[in-house]
Structures are given as structure tokens and as C-alpha cells.
Design a protein around this motif. Structure first.
Motif, PDB file in Angstrom:
ATOM      1  N   GLY A 210      50.316  -6.320  30.345  1.00 10.10           N
ATOM      2  CA  GLY A 210      49.505  -6.894  31.408  1.00 10.10           C
ATOM      3  C   GLY A 210      48.091  -6.372  31.504  1.00 10.10           C
ATOM      4  O   GLY A 210      47.328  -6.804  32.386  1.00 10.10           O
ATOM      5  N   VAL A 211      47.684  -5.447  30.634  1.00 15.13           N
ATOM      6  CA  VAL A 211      46.309  -4.961  30.656  1.00 15.13           C
ATOM      7  C   VAL A 211      45.353  -6.126  30.365  1.00 15.13           C
ATOM      8  O   VAL A 211      45.673  -6.986  29.544  1.00 15.13           O
ATOM      9  N   PRO A 212      44.209  -6.205  31.056  1.00 11.94           N
ATOM     10  CA  PRO A 212      43.279  -7.310  30.785  1.00 11.94           C
ATOM     11  C   PRO A 212      42.795  -7.309  29.340  1.00 11.94           C
ATOM     12  O   PRO A 212      42.420  -6.267  28.805  1.00 11.94           O
ATOM     13  N   VAL A 213      42.794  -8.480  28.718  1.00 14.12           N
ATOM     14  CA  VAL A 213      42.257  -8.660  27.367  1.00 14.12           C
ATOM     15  C   VAL A 213      41.239  -9.785  27.437  1.00 14.12           C
ATOM     16  O   VAL A 213      41.571 -10.913  27.804  1.00 14.12           O
ATOM     17  N   VAL A 214      40.001  -9.466  27.093  1.00 12.29           N
ATOM     18  CA  VAL A 214      38.891 -10.409  27.211  1.00 12.29           C
ATOM     19  C   VAL A 214      38.397 -10.767  25.813  1.00 12.29           C
ATOM     20  O   VAL A 214      38.008  -9.884  25.047  1.00 12.29           O
ATOM     21  N   PRO A 215      38.402 -12.060  25.446  1.00 13.69           N
ATOM     22  CA  PRO A 215      37.832 -12.439  24.145  1.00 13.69           C
ATOM     23  C   PRO A 215      36.316 -12.347  24.172  1.00 13.69           C
ATOM     24  O   PRO A 215      35.680 -12.673  25.180  1.00 13.69           O
ATOM     25  N   ALA A 216      35.742 -11.895  23.069  1.00 13.05           N
ATOM     26  CA  ALA A 216      34.297 -11.832  22.908  1.00 13.05           C
ATOM     27  C   ALA A 216      33.971 -12.175  21.464  1.00 13.05           C
ATOM     28  O   ALA A 216      34.843 -12.108  20.588  1.00 13.05           O
ATOM     29  N   TYR A 217      32.713 -12.518  21.196  1.00 22.38           N
ATOM     30  CA  TYR A 217      32.398 -13.150  19.922  1.00 22.38           C
ATOM     31  C   TYR A 217      31.185 -12.514  19.257  1.00 22.38           C
ATOM     32  O   TYR A 217      30.256 -12.036  19.914  1.00 22.38           O
ATOM     33  N   ALA A 218      31.211 -12.562  17.932  1.00 20.01           N
ATOM     34  CA  ALA A 218      30.116 -12.012  17.141  1.00 20.01           C
ATOM     35  C   ALA A 218      29.000 -13.022  16.924  1.00 20.01           C
ATOM     36  O   ALA A 218      27.871 -12.639  16.634  1.00 20.01           O
ATOM     37  N   SER A 219      29.287 -14.313  17.068  1.00 15.97           N
ATOM     38  CA  SER A 219      28.272 -15.341  16.850  1.00 15.97           C
ATOM     39  C   SER A 219      28.730 -16.651  17.472  1.00 15.97           C
ATOM     40  O   SER A 219      29.924 -16.859  17.709  1.00 15.97           O
ATOM     41  N   ALA A 220      27.777 -17.526  17.738  1.00 17.60           N
ATOM     42  CA  ALA A 220      28.007 -18.937  18.064  1.00 17.60           C
ATOM     43  C   ALA A 220      28.723 -19.188  19.385  1.00 17.60           C
ATOM     44  O   ALA A 220      28.895 -20.338  19.774  1.00 17.60           O
ATOM     45  N   ALA A 221      29.161 -18.163  20.090  1.00 16.94           N
ATOM     46  CA  ALA A 221      29.877 -18.348  21.350  1.00 16.94           C
ATOM     47  C   ALA A 221      29.629 -17.141  22.238  1.00 16.94           C
ATOM     48  O   ALA A 221      29.181 -16.085  21.788  1.00 16.94           O
ATOM     49  N   THR A 222      29.927 -17.298  23.508  1.00 16.73           N
ATOM     50  CA  THR A 222      29.768 -16.211  24.469  1.00 16.73           C
ATOM     51  C   THR A 222      31.083 -15.966  25.188  1.00 16.73           C
ATOM     52  O   THR A 222      31.935 -16.860  25.247  1.00 16.73           O
ATOM     53  N   PRO A 223      31.266 -14.722  25.701  1.00 15.49           N
ATOM     54  CA  PRO A 223      30.330 -13.601  25.721  1.00 15.49           C
ATOM     55  C   PRO A 223      30.334 -12.842  24.399  1.00 15.49           C
ATOM     56  O   PRO A 223      31.295 -12.913  23.644  1.00 15.49           O
ATOM     57  N   THR A 224      29.247 -12.120  24.143  1.00 22.03           N
ATOM     58  CA  THR A 224      29.246 -11.181  23.026  1.00 22.03           C
ATOM     59  C   THR A 224      30.040  -9.941  23.426  1.00 22.03           C
ATOM     60  O   THR A 224      30.379  -9.756  24.597  1.00 22.03           O
ATOM     61  N   VAL A 225      30.324  -9.094  22.454  1.00 21.25           N
ATOM     62  CA  VAL A 225      31.074  -7.872  22.764  1.00 21.25           C
ATOM     63  C   VAL A 225      30.317  -6.997  23.761  1.00 21.25           C
ATOM     64  O   VAL A 225      30.917  -6.542  24.751  1.00 21.25           O
ATOM     65  N   PRO A 226      29.020  -6.711  23.587  1.00 18.33           N
ATOM     66  CA  PRO A 226      28.327  -5.889  24.592  1.00 18.33           C
ATOM     67  C   PRO A 226      28.352  -6.505  25.990  1.00 18.33           C
ATOM     68  O   PRO A 226      28.516  -5.782  26.990  1.00 18.33           O
ATOM     69  N   VAL A 227      28.193  -7.824  26.090  1.00 17.32           N
ATOM     70  CA  VAL A 227      28.237  -8.471  27.401  1.00 17.32           C
ATOM     71  C   VAL A 227      29.630  -8.333  28.017  1.00 17.32           C
ATOM     72  O   VAL A 227      29.770  -8.062  29.220  1.00 17.32           O
TER      73      VAL A 227
END
Length: 305
Positions: A210-227
Motif C-alpha cells: 500500500g505504499v504510494p507509487v507514483v509514475p514519472a517519466y524521462a521524456s515526452a510525458a509528465t511528471p518528470t522524476v524530479p517533479v
């Protein structure tokens, strides 16, 4: 093609954990259900074992390609695992770009017959919808199917989980109110690719308790990993691990890992679950006898009987 031997010996295929065993059972049940049509009749099954009269269709694994030399070594190691699981199956590699052999070259090297293109890609996108069907259509000497991408699938989630554990994730991390995971993926302009990533993130969250897992992207989509990291910090989630949703090492995987101060898992690579998943996608394509996507309209298809 001359294959480069891996720098380090491969670890032996490990004994399955309880979770892996359940995943394998689920996958096997899925395979059986794929053989039954909606009216209850059993679909015709194509041979997936070699014999002199009816050789199994060639499995063509399609990698994206990378300038990072580790990527090719990793993919070759993964395909060696596939061969260990299915001895005698003709398994070949083709790249979309950047590495030899390119996919058209691989297809040209196959004698007339049947082939299944299995994308080593983790979700839907332009390459799966357009590039692979187009390459299949141009290989007029072959009867060709294009399998679905690898994800989402429980076997991928098991591999992601075990890569996190290898990197230092512990069971108690899932109970901390300050913990979270970023699922770092390549990214695509195709909205279905983001849908697939979100589904994988939810499945991984369930696997982690149940820990939150947030997808992030290296290109072409948002959010980026830093965001994504900043957004989690604003919610009090300061202990963030990174799950590397990449088939092999490369520029995007490295940049994503460098953005995280804490635990950063390795890419999926030659994990045993990945080898099983490649064969699952291959077998399912043969069982259904239809292309994975409607864009494959001009390629020769394997007969359904």
C-alpha cells in the motif's frame, strides 16, 4: 549475429518465492483462458515446440536500442534465459534504432516461415502501434504476428519488487508514513502508455503493502522524476525509493537513478520473471492468432487453424 558474452556469469535461476509461485499460477491460468473463446469452444493452438515438419515460429525480440553498451549485453543475457526455458526455440534479436542488428535486418535473415515479434517495451506507444507492424508488413516472405508489449503484467511487478529489495528496500519501509516509490519510465506521447504505467504503479503499490507509487517519466510525458520527488516531499514523503521501469540500462535509466538520493533499483534486465514474460507474450500471440493492434493490417498473419 555474434553475441557478446556477459562480463559476469549469470546467477542461476532462483527457486520461486511464494509470491512468484502465485504469479506463475496466475500466468498459467491466463494462458489456459486464452485458449477458450467466449462461447466456450477451445481455440486452435499453434505449435510452440520444434519438430521436423512443424518448426515453432521464430521469436523475434524487439529492443529499442541504446548507445549504452550495457543495454545490448543485458538484452543478450535475457534472451539466453529465454532459450534456457524453451530449448530449441529459434530466438533472435532486432533493434528499432541505435544498435545492430536493426529489426528489418533480423527479419530479412529469417527464411520463409512464421515469426512472432515480441516487443521488449513496457507499454503501448508509437513503436508498438506503428513501427513493429510496419516492419512486419515489409517482411513479405514471413507470416508474422506482433505480440503485446510486456506491460502491464504481474510478472513485471514481481521483477520490480525484487529489484527494489536487492537495492535495499525492506518490508518495514512499506509501513512508514514518510516512504514512497517513484516508478521511473521512459515516457511516450501516446496516452495509453501513461495508462499502462499508472496501472503498473498501482499493482506495485499493492505488492509493497500500500505504499504510494507514483509514475514519472524521462521524456515526452509528465511528471518528470524530479517533479514527482518534489510533489512527494510536499506531502511529507521524504524517504523515496526509485523503481526502474526500464528493460535495460541506458541514458534514461541512469538519469532517473541519479535524481534520487535514496534507494535506486536496477533496471529489470535479465530477471527470470522477464524471461517467463517474453515466452508468455509469444505463446499468447500464437494462441489468439490475431495481431495485438489493428495497425497490423498488411502483414501476413499466422493461420488460425
Amino acid at each position: 549475429m555474434t553475441e557478446t558474452a556477459p562480463e559476469h556469469p549469470r546467477e542461476p535461476l532462483p527457486l520461486d518465492s511464494t509470491a512468484q509461485l502465485l504469479t506463475r499460477i496466475t500466468s498459467q491460468l491466463g494462458n489456459q483462458l486464452d485458449l477458450v473463446s467466449r462461447n466456450g469452444a477451445r481455440r486452435p493452438v499453434h505449435r510452440t515446440r520444434n519438430d521436423a515438419r512443424h518448426p515453432a515460429p521464430t521469436l523475434v525480440a524487439v529492443a529499442h536500442g541504446s548507445r549504452d553498451p550495457r543495454a545490448l549485453r543485458t538484452v543478450l543475457e535475457l534472451l539466453d534465459r529465454v532459450r534456457e526455458l524453451r530449448p530449441g526455440l529459434d530466438v533472435r534479436l532486432g533493434h528499432i534504432e541505435l544498435n545492430a542488428p536493426l529489426l528489418p535486418e533480423t527479419l530479412d535473415g529469417i527464411a520463409a516461415g512464421d515469426a512472432v515479434l515480441v516487443p521488449l517495451l513496457l507499454g503501448r506507444g508509437h513503436h508498438v502501434r506503428h513501427d513493429l507492424p510496419l516492419a512486419a508488413a515489409r517482411a513479405g516472405h514471413l507470416r508474422t504476428l506482433v505480440a503485446a508489449p510486456l506491460g502491464p503484467h504481474p510478472l513485471l511487478v514481481e521483477a520490480l519488487y525484487e529489484r527494489l529489495v536487492e537495492a535495499g528496500w525492506q518490508a518495514e519501509d512499506g509501513t512508514s508514513r514518510s516512504a514512497a516509490v517513484v516508478l521511473a519510465a521512459a515516457g511516450s506521447r501516446d496516452p495509453d502508455s501513461a495508462v499502462d504505467a499508472r496501472r503498473t504503479a498501482q499493482m506495485l503499490s499493492d505488492r509493497l503493502g500500500g505504499v504510494p507509487v507514483v509514475p514519472a517519466y524521462a521524456s515526452a510525458a509528465t511528471p518528470t522524476v524530479p517533479v514527482a520527488l518534489r510533489a512527494l516531499a510536499a506531502r511529507g514523503r521524504h524517504r523515496v525509493a526509485l523503481a526502474s521501469y526500464f528493460t535495460a540500462p541506458g541514458r534514461f535509466a541512469t538519469a532517473a537513478a541519479d535524481a534520487v538520493d535514496g534507494t535506486a533499483a536496477a533496471p529489470l534486465g535479465a530477471h527470470p520473471a522477464m524471461a517467463r514474460l517474453l515466452l508468455h507474450r509469444y505463446d499468447r500471440a500464437l494462441a489468439t492468432g490475431v495481431p495485438a493492434y489493428g495497425a497490423l493490417t498488411h502483414a501476413h498473419l499466422l493461420a488460425s487453424a
